[in-house]
Motif scaffolding. Structure first.
Motif: not given
Length: 281
Positions: A232-236, A244-254
């Motif tokens: 979550i901090p990584l996505a933030i 933004i793409i990596l942010c969404i990708a990390v959230i989807v992975l989580y």
């Protein structure tokens, strides 16, 4: 009244006897740990001995080598993971995005806590290998306990008084069954989390995906921790640096890992206790 005092005296004697054995086990901790791990590995020995008809002494020797070789590489991999992840975290925190006093203080506090845990772990590892005599005793106890386990997995209860032997053995046997069941489920869940994280980090083109995935998967098995504490901090962070793409990708992975882990955990516990999966979800 006499019966009451007799029961109380008998209970007191058994309690004192139990305390004596606990103190003895602590005093002889290298031997205790060696015997405990031998009892823990007993099912693997029996499986390879009965399934593949391998002579028992070869199975014991191979298990001993594999255990200590695997333990060495496991500890080495943990230390390497800390050495790789911590400098990158320090470098990230020193960047411009974390120059805000409040944000920088929070991140530095978190990093300090992680750094402290890493230092304690590394120092503890060094301390273990400094006790050469105790390590040798542990290896000998583990090796010879594997041989004794062929006759009876809980052979060591022969050194307890006959009056309490059967009771203590039944309690310990039940405790070992519960512990091994829990360990079996947790190891599979950690392995699943590690594999999914490693694949995700590899797809995201992160450096050292295995070490980073292992670092997060290890934190996931600790109380009050979880992969969300990192992802979550990584996505933030990716959102703040406009990735933004990596942010969404990390959230989807989580979300994917949490869902998969929950379903897998429910299935494993359901199959273990022979109940429907919906009851353990």
């Amino acid at each position: 009244m006499n019966n009451f005092f007799t029961i109380s005296t008998e209970s007191s004697k058994r309690f004192l006897l139990l305390l004596f054995y606990i103190a003895l086990l602590i005093f002889l901790s290298p031997i205790t740990l060696g015997i405990f791990f031998a009892a823990l590995f007993y099912p693997f020995l029996i499986f390879f001995h009965n399934k593949f008809k391998i002579p028992y002494f070869i199975v014991v020797f191979a298990t001993t080598i594999a255990f200590f070789y695997g333990l060495y590489w496991f500890i080495k991999f943990i230390i390497d993971s800390f050495m790789i992840v911590l400098p990158q975290l320090q470098e990230t925190i020193s960047g411009e995005i974390f120059q805000h006093p409040v944000l920088k203080t929070i991140m530095e506090s978190g990093l300090s806590a992680i750094d402290q845990v890493a230092s304690v772990s590394i120092n503890a590892t060094k301390e273990i290998f400094s006790y050469v005599f105790e390590v040798i005793i542990f290896i000998m106890a583990f090796y010879f306990s594997l041989f004794e386990s062929k006759r009876d997995r809980y052979w060591f209860f022969v050194y307890t008084p006959p009056s309490v032997r059967k009771t203590w053995k039944s309690y310990f046997k039940r405790a070992m069954e519960i512990f091994t069941t829990f360990l079996y489920v947790e190891i599979r869940l950690i392995g699943l989390t590690f594999i999914l994280l490693a694949i995700g980090f590899w797809l995201f083109d992160f450096t050292y995906p295995l070490q980073k995935a292992f670092f997060i998967a290890l934190a996931d098995c600790l109380p009050f921790f979880g992969i969300g504490l990192v992802l979550i901090p990584l996505a933030i962070f990716f959102y703040l640096v406009e990735e933004i793409i990596l942010c969404i990708a990390v959230i989807v992975l989580y979300i994917f890992i949490q869902t998969t882990r929950q379903l897998t955990e429910s299935f494993l516990w359901a199959s273990t206790f022979h109940v429907r999966t919906v009851h353990t979800f």
